[in-house]
Design an enzyme around this catalytic site. Structure first.
Site: not given
Length: 414
Positions: A145, A171, A173-174, A261, A293, A300, A342-344, A364
């Site tokens: 990030k 990894k 990002d998509e 992903h 995923h 989130k 993954s996510g939040g 993740q």
């Protein structure tokens, strides 16, 4: 080949009588027959070309429970090893039929013959654990990030800080492929160089997942570049490249672990019309991804406890089995695969996540690592500390008393 559909509404012209259960039963039956016909041998009118031999391979409705419908498809309707054709049949035109208001494809029970026509995962959970030399704990990963905007050297430096802090996996990002500010080949070389440095310093195996998503021929070219430069993994956005693109990439048999992903899935998995994430995950596993995923349960992204921890028949029974997920279940000879959460996510959510999903997951966290008050390395340390506390059955609050990185993370996010 039993296929499970969910009829959330019945035939449109009868919609005004919804609420009277007795009157709905024949309507669900009629709607189910329409699905079976459209997805196999039928059309909107009688056919002079129809023969008795053809009628024998038509799809059959064999069970209706409430608004759950099960339809059986003879294997002769499908071409082995051709996922686009299979999904065009059972997940194609039926969603656009005027006879239906909302329809959801929930689950597919695959015949062994069809399953054997796909390669399946090369590594799966056992192979990934062997590669990383991690026997019995969740893997810890992160996404570099900010997701886009960093140069190759900046990207590699963030990856390095993540690895030395305790991440097993870093990894792309998509959204990141081969943009002008971060060229693919330069990024691969720089990041793998830092991976090797992190391995020397930590004594642990580390993984970098470069995003090879592109037009199919270019995607294969990029995957081969990763392989030539000492990479062990590739990442692909499975929805946007499509089932054909994913199959082609897997069939190259490059001996790279395939990370899937699901970017774009919610366009058809969210809500009560479309295709469930369970179906998407099973198809990807059958084709041959090693991890995918699945949502976060507690973060989130959509993908609640009910969606990500169900096991086949348990969907209908209405209960959930804690500490396990569907992708690690035995499935003929198809290897089990890691569920990527993954996510939040942040350290404060680790214990709850492991309780729900078990140990065969990849935790993740992006912002939950790089947003740590002391930076990326401290964020990765905090995530490993949270996992250590979980495995030792110590509360995060107690563990944080002697682990300052975890304490700072809990203070910020909990």
């Amino acid at each position: 080949m039993p296929v499970f559909y969910h009829l959330f509404s019945v035939i449109i012209k009868y919609i005004q009588i919804i609420g009277n259960v007795d009157k709905l039963i024949p309507l669900y039956s009629k709607a189910a027959e329409a699905i079976a016909e459209e997805s196999s041998i039928g059309t909107w009118t009688d056919l002079k070309t129809m023969k008795p031999s053809i009628q024998k391979i038509g799809a059959k409705v064999f069970e209706i429970k409430g608004n759950w419908v099960k339809i059986a498809y003879p294997s002769e309707l499908f071409e082995n090893g051709n996922m686009p054709q299979i999904m065009s049949s059972i997940g194609g035109n039926i969603f656009g039929m005027k006879a239906l208001n909302k329809l959801r494809l929930e689950d597919i029970k695959w015949p062994e013959k069809i399953m054997k026509s796909f390669m399946g995962p090369k590594f799966g959970i056992p192979g990934v654990r062997k590669l990383l030399k991690v026997k019995d704990r969740p893997l810890v990963g992160t996404i570099v990030k900010p997701k886009v905007g960093l140069s190759p050297k900046e990207h590699a430096r963030v990856a390095y800080e993540s690895w030395v802090g305790g991440c097993d996996i870093v990894k792309d990002d998509e959204n990141l492929t081969n943009q002008d500010f971060n060229k693919f080949e330069k990024r691969i070389k720089e990041t793998l160089k830092m991976r090797d440095r992190a391995e020397r310093e930590t004594g642990e195996k580390k993984v970098y997942m470069p995003n090879v998503t592109a037009e199919t021929r270019e995607m294969i070219k990029r995957a081969k570049f990763v392989k030539r430069n000492g990479g062990r993994y590739m990442m692909v956005d499975i929805i946007t490249v499509g089932w054909a693109g994913l199959q082609t990439l897997r069939n190259e048999n490059l001996n790279l672990v395939m990370h899937a992903h699901r970017a774009g899935h919610a366009a058809f998995t969210k809500g009560n019309h479309g295709i469930s994430m369970l179906v998407v995950a099973d198809i990807a596993r059958l084709i041959g991804v090693d991890q995918i995923h699945i949502g976060t349960v507690v973060g989130k992204m959509i993908g609640g406890k009910e969606e990500v921890s169900h096991i086949g028949e348990e969907i209908e029974k209405g209960f959930i089995k804690e500490g396990r997920h569907t992708l690690e279940e035995n499935w003929h000879n198809v290897k089990p695969v890691f569920a990527v959460c993954s996510g939040g996510l942040h350290p404060g959510l680790v214990q709850k996540l492991v309780k729900i999903m078990g140990k065969n997951i990849i935790i993740q966290a992006g912002g939950g690592i790089h947003g740590h008050p002391k930076g990326t390395k401290a964020g990765a340390i905090a995530m490993r500390q949270a996992l250590e506390a979980t495995l030792e059955n110590i509360t995060l609050k107690d563990y944080a008393k002697e682990h300052k990185e975890l304490g700072l993370a809990l203070k910020k996010w909990s």
